[in-house]
Scaffold this motif. Structure first.
Motif, PDB file in Angstrom:
ATOM      1  N   GLN A  85      10.500 -10.064   2.217  1.00  0.00           N
ATOM      2  CA  GLN A  85       9.162 -10.155   2.798  1.00  0.00           C
ATOM      3  C   GLN A  85       8.633 -11.587   2.768  1.00  0.00           C
ATOM      4  OE1 GLN A  85      10.009  -7.419   0.590  1.00  0.00           O
ATOM      5  NE2 GLN A  85       8.161  -6.167   0.495  1.00  0.00           N
ATOM      6  N   TYR A  86       8.879 -12.272   1.654  1.00  0.00           N
ATOM      7  CA  TYR A  86       8.400 -13.642   1.535  1.00  0.00           C
ATOM      8  C   TYR A  86       9.112 -14.567   2.533  1.00  0.00           C
ATOM      9  CZ  TYR A  86       5.431 -12.884  -2.544  1.00  0.00           C
ATOM     10  OH  TYR A  86       4.417 -12.479  -3.383  1.00  0.00           O
ATOM     11  N   GLU A  87      10.382 -14.306   2.798  1.00  0.00           N
ATOM     12  CA  GLU A  87      11.115 -15.098   3.794  1.00  0.00           C
ATOM     13  C   GLU A  87      10.446 -14.985   5.164  1.00  0.00           C
ATOM     14  OE1 GLU A  87      15.831 -15.467   2.919  1.00  0.00           O
ATOM     15  OE2 GLU A  87      15.111 -13.466   3.396  1.00  0.00           O
ATOM     16  N   GLN A 131       0.816  -1.221   0.000  1.00  0.00           N
ATOM     17  CA  GLN A 131       0.000   0.000   0.000  1.00  0.00           C
ATOM     18  C   GLN A 131       0.846   1.266   0.000  1.00  0.00           C
ATOM     19  OE1 GLN A 131      -2.615  -0.721   3.438  1.00  0.00           O
ATOM     20  NE2 GLN A 131      -4.360  -0.636   2.036  1.00  0.00           N
ATOM     21  N   VAL A 132       1.969   1.250   0.745  1.00  0.00           N
ATOM     22  CA  VAL A 132       2.810   2.452   0.810  1.00  0.00           C
ATOM     23  C   VAL A 132       3.807   2.535  -0.336  1.00  0.00           C
ATOM     24  CG1 VAL A 132       2.561   2.694   3.314  1.00  0.00           C
ATOM     25  CG2 VAL A 132       4.519   1.427   2.386  1.00  0.00           C
ATOM     26  N   GLY A 133       3.834   1.487  -1.187  1.00  0.00           N
ATOM     27  CA  GLY A 133       4.657   1.578  -2.390  1.00  0.00           C
ATOM     28  C   GLY A 133       5.898   0.710  -2.435  1.00  0.00           C
ATOM     29  N   TYR A 134       6.043  -0.211  -1.456  1.00  0.00           N
ATOM     30  CA  TYR A 134       7.195  -1.107  -1.489  1.00  0.00           C
ATOM     31  C   TYR A 134       6.845  -2.353  -2.303  1.00  0.00           C
ATOM     32  CZ  TYR A 134       9.708   1.577   2.039  1.00  0.00           C
ATOM     33  OH  TYR A 134      10.374   2.575   2.715  1.00  0.00           O
ATOM     34  N   ALA A 135       7.612  -2.594  -3.349  1.00  0.00           N
ATOM     35  CA  ALA A 135       7.408  -3.804  -4.152  1.00  0.00           C
ATOM     36  C   ALA A 135       7.775  -5.021  -3.307  1.00  0.00           C
ATOM     37  CB  ALA A 135       8.281  -3.758  -5.397  1.00  0.00           C
ATOM     38  N   SER A 136       7.080  -6.110  -3.552  1.00  0.00           N
ATOM     39  CA  SER A 136       7.367  -7.332  -2.803  1.00  0.00           C
ATOM     40  C   SER A 136       8.736  -7.867  -3.196  1.00  0.00           C
ATOM     41  CB  SER A 136       6.302  -8.387  -3.093  1.00  0.00           C
ATOM     42  OG  SER A 136       5.057  -7.940  -2.608  1.00  0.00           O
ATOM     43  N   ARG A 137       9.552  -8.113  -2.180  1.00  0.00           N
ATOM     44  CA  ARG A 137      10.895  -8.643  -2.388  1.00  0.00           C
ATOM     45  C   ARG A 137      11.016 -10.003  -1.712  1.00  0.00           C
ATOM     46  NH1 ARG A 137      14.582  -3.554  -0.352  1.00  0.00           N
ATOM     47  NH2 ARG A 137      13.453  -1.861  -1.375  1.00  0.00           N
ATOM     48  N   ASP A 173       5.128 -12.099  -8.516  1.00  0.00           N
ATOM     49  CA  ASP A 173       6.041 -10.978  -8.225  1.00  0.00           C
ATOM     50  C   ASP A 173       7.409 -11.174  -8.876  1.00  0.00           C
ATOM     51  OD1 ASP A 173       4.460  -9.209  -6.661  1.00  0.00           O
ATOM     52  OD2 ASP A 173       4.601 -10.597  -4.960  1.00  0.00           O
ATOM     53  N   ASN A 174       7.472 -12.155  -9.789  1.00  0.00           N
ATOM     54  CA  ASN A 174       8.716 -12.456 -10.514  1.00  0.00           C
ATOM     55  C   ASN A 174       9.841 -12.867  -9.557  1.00  0.00           C
ATOM     56  OD1 ASN A 174       9.993 -12.776 -13.023  1.00  0.00           O
ATOM     57  ND2 ASN A 174      10.996 -10.781 -12.859  1.00  0.00           N
ATOM     58  N   LEU A 175       9.473 -13.612  -8.537  1.00  0.00           N
ATOM     59  CA  LEU A 175      10.427 -14.117  -7.557  1.00  0.00           C
ATOM     60  C   LEU A 175      10.354 -15.647  -7.539  1.00  0.00           C
ATOM     61  CD1 LEU A 175       9.634 -11.632  -4.650  1.00  0.00           C
ATOM     62  CD2 LEU A 175      11.720 -11.637  -6.014  1.00  0.00           C
ATOM     63  N   PHE A 176      11.488 -16.267  -7.303  1.00  0.00           N
ATOM     64  CA  PHE A 176      11.537 -17.721  -7.339  1.00  0.00           C
ATOM     65  C   PHE A 176      12.312 -18.230  -6.131  1.00  0.00           C
ATOM     66  CE2 PHE A 176      11.078 -16.029 -11.563  1.00  0.00           C
ATOM     67  CZ  PHE A 176       9.983 -16.752 -12.049  1.00  0.00           C
ATOM     68  N   PRO A 177      11.817 -19.288  -5.496  1.00  0.00           N
ATOM     69  CA  PRO A 177      12.455 -19.778  -4.267  1.00  0.00           C
ATOM     70  C   PRO A 177      13.861 -20.327  -4.502  1.00  0.00           C
ATOM     71  CG  PRO A 177      10.700 -21.273  -4.979  1.00  0.00           C
ATOM     72  CD  PRO A 177      10.612 -20.055  -5.847  1.00  0.00           C
ATOM     73  N   ASN A 178      14.775 -19.997  -3.590  1.00  0.00           N
ATOM     74  CA  ASN A 178      16.100 -20.594  -3.615  1.00  0.00           C
ATOM     75  C   ASN A 178      16.044 -21.927  -2.862  1.00  0.00           C
ATOM     76  OD1 ASN A 178      16.011 -19.901  -0.921  1.00  0.00           O
ATOM     77  ND2 ASN A 178      17.418 -18.177  -1.111  1.00  0.00           N
ATOM     78  N   PHE A 227       1.554 -20.404  -2.316  1.00  0.00           N
ATOM     79  CA  PHE A 227       2.685 -19.530  -1.996  1.00  0.00           C
ATOM     80  C   PHE A 227       3.641 -19.378  -3.176  1.00  0.00           C
ATOM     81  CE2 PHE A 227       6.143 -17.710   0.461  1.00  0.00           C
ATOM     82  CZ  PHE A 227       5.483 -17.043   1.483  1.00  0.00           C
ATOM     83  N   ARG A 228       3.924 -20.495  -3.855  1.00  0.00           N
ATOM     84  CA  ARG A 228       4.816 -20.428  -5.022  1.00  0.00           C
ATOM     85  C   ARG A 228       4.232 -19.531  -6.102  1.00  0.00           C
ATOM     86  NH1 ARG A 228       8.924 -24.342  -5.187  1.00  0.00           N
ATOM     87  NH2 ARG A 228       8.726 -25.944  -3.563  1.00  0.00           N
TER      88      ARG A 228
END
Length: 238
Positions: A185-187, A176-182, A210-215, A203-204
């Protein structure tokens, strides 16, 4: 770094103060500070406050702050925030509150740095809900967007409790305040599900959106929450 003469190489003082503090060398911090204290520069003072704070020498940190406060008459937000962080590190809530009052009385604008220090002050004092309330009010003001680290600090606290509802709420408020999900946050969020022993459905897919992939580490955590899913389904089928 000091060279043959620290007084001639005074530029090095602000760098070696935190180094000596990290090594627990209070005598060396005192020696370097004596070079600076008669005519202290802002960077030296901030380094000295941090150094004394690391060494749990609160009175010494306060003395540095007071010296610069008298010299400047109106210290910067950064200086207040550094002393506030020292109080937070040592769970000195009353002193932190008093400092914020002094800050307001001095006419200093309270912005993201101060909010961040306040949030962490209340978290370290065990008052997570109060820290949450402060952050919410900060987000509603026009004095700058609260810092990323403020939100993550609260998310981590909710994750430790296994409080999925509030961890998800914090995740949403960051958007909401403008921070893209990184990834960070998911960790924190996945840890909330693990500590709650609850399945994290989709979850995946959320990460992929968000164009993020689990390590490797995150994949192991996702396997954990999948195991909870199987248990939940097993309970239904029994």
């Amino acid at each position: 770094m000091e060279g043959d003469n620290i007084e001639k190489n005074r530029w090095a003082c602000r760098h070696v103060l935190p180094l000596y503090a990290s090594l627990g060398m209070a005598d060396e911090v005192e020696r370097i500070w004596k070079v600076c204290e008669y005519d202290p520069r802002l960077e030296e003072c901030t380094a000295a406050i941090e150094a004394w704070g690391k060494l749990k020498k609160i009175e010494e940190a306060e003395a540095v702050f007071d010296k610069l406060e008298k010299k400047l008459r109106s210290p910067s937000v950064k200086l207040y925030s550094i002393l506030l962080k020292v109080y937070a590190q040592h769970k000195m809530l009353a002193k932190g509150k008093d400092l914020v009052i002094r800050m307001a009385e001095s006419g200093c604008a309270i912005g993201p740095l101060t909010w961040d220090a306040l949030v962490k002050l209340y978290i370290d004092a065990g008052e997570v809900e109060k820290a949450d309330s402060i952050l919410q009010r900060a987000a509603e003001k026009k004095s700058g967007k609260p810092m990323f680290s403020s939100y993550v600090a609260l998310m981590d606290q909710y994750a430790k409790r296994g409080d999925i509802h509030n961890a998800e709420k914090m995740f949403h408020r960051m958007r909401q305040v403008g921070y893209a999900s990184r990834f960070r946050q998911y960790e924190s969020l996945i840890q909330a599900y693990i500590n709650a022993k609850a399945p994290a459905y989709g979850f995946r897919e959320r990460m992929k959106a968000d164009n993020l992939f689990p390590n490797k580490s995150m994949s192991a955590q996702l396997d954990q929450v999948n195991a909870f899913k199987k248990t939940a389904l097993s309970d239904l089928l029994d």
